[in-house]
Scaffold this active site. Structure first.
Site: not given
Ligand code: PEP
Length: 256
Positions: A9, A98, A168, A214
Site C-alpha cells: 500500500n 486512514e 491492521e 509495520s
C-alpha cells in the site's frame, strides 16, 4: 491451501515517473511470483497505468487504494470501479484506517464500496483493526468482528469467498510497533472462526486474511509463519524494492 498475498500500500507516495523507477528496481529482483505467493502493488490512482506498464510480462499485480461506490457523476476527485476496469488493475483497498480517520469512511460506506467492488469483479481488501485505546480496554475482538460484520452485511457466502481481509491494528500502522505473532494469530483465528460460523468452513478456509502494521523484512517470518496469517498489507516497507522483495522471499520460503 491458501496463497500468500504480499501487497504494497503505497499511500500518497510515487507519481507515474517514480512508480516506474521503483517497479523497475522491483522487477530487477522479482518477475515471477514464487509458487503459492501473489504479489500486488497499490500505487496512487494517477500512477496505476504507469505501474501496469512497468510490470508487464511479470506476475506482479496492480491494485488501487480507494474507489467510489457510485458509477459516475459530479464527484470531484473520485474514481469509479468502471475506470479501474478500463485498466488491468485487480484489487481495491477499502476501509483503511486512514480513510476512516481522515476522509469520513464509516462501516456503512465500507459496505457500499465492498458491494460495488464485488459487483464489478474486482477484489476488495477490507481493512479492519482496533485503536490502542480499544485494545487497552479489551474491546479489540468486538470492534474487529463488528467492522467485519458491517463490511460483509448483505453478502452471500459465494461473494464473501472472494474478499481479502486485512487485519491492521491502528496502533501498529506506520508506528514501527508491530503486533506480536501471537496477537496477530489470535485475531486472524477469531476472524476465520467467525467467517466459518456465518458463511461455512469452505468460505472461511478460502479467504485470505493478511496482516498489516509495520511488517518489515526482520519481522515478516514470525508473522507469516502463523497458521492464519496469509500475507501482508505493507506500507513503509513496500516503498523500497529491496525490503519489499525481501518480504516476498520470506513468503516464498514459507510457502515452499
Ligand atoms: C498500511 O498502511 O496498510 C500499513 C500497514 O503501513 P505500515 O506497513 O507502514 O505500517
Amino acid at each position: 491451501m491458501r496463497n500468500f498475498l504480499i501487497a504494497g500500500n503505497w499511500k500518497m507516495n510515487k507519481g507515474p515517473a517514480s512508480t516506474r523507477e521503483l517497479l523497475d528496481n522491483l522487477t530487477n529482483e522479482v518477475t515471477e511470483a514464487p509458487d503459492k505467493v501473489e504479489i500486488l502493488v497499490c500505487p496512487p490512482a494517477i500512477s496505476v497505468t504507469s505501474a501496469l506498464s512497468a510490470v508487464e510480462g511479470t506476475d506482479i499485480k496492480v491494485g488501487v487504494q480507494h474507489v467510489s461506490y457510485e458509477d459516475d457523476g459530479a464527484l470531484t476527485g473520485e474514481i469509479s470501479t468502471g475506470m479501474v476496469l478500463e485498466t488491468d488493475a485487480t484489487h481495491v483497498i477499502v476501509g483503511h484506517s486512514e480513510r476512516r480517520q481522515y476522509f469520513g469512511e464509516t462501516d456503512a460506506t465500507v459496505n457500499k464500496r465492498v458491494k460495488k467492488i464485488l459487483e464489478d469483479d474486482l477484489v476488495p481488501i477490507i481493512c479492519v483493526g482496533e485503536s490502542l485505546e480499544q485494545r487497552q480496554k479489551d474491546q479489540h475482538h468486538r470492534v474487529v468482528l463488528n467492522q467485519i460484520k458491517a463490511a460483509l452485511n448483505g453478502l452471500e457466502a459465494d461473494a464473501v469467498s472472494s474478499v481479502v481481509i486485512a487485519y491492521e491494528p491502528v496502533w501498529a500502522i506506520g508506528t514501527g510497533e508491530t503486533a506480536t505473532p501471537e496477537q496477530a494469530q489470535e485475531m486472524h483465528e477469531l476472524i476465520r472462526d467467525d467467517l466459518a460460523d456465518k458463511f461455512g468452513e469452505e468460505v472461511s478456509d478460502s479467504v485470505q486474511i493478511v496482516y498489516g502494521g509495520s511488517m518489515k523484512p526482520h519481522n515478516a517470518e514470525e508473522l507469516l509463519s502463523q497458521t492464519d496469517v496469509d500475507g501482508g498489507l505493507i506500507g513503509g516497507a513496500s516503498l523500497k524494492a529491496d525490503s519489499f522483495s525481501d518480504i516476498i522471499s520470506v513468503a516464498a520460503k514459507l510457502a515452499g
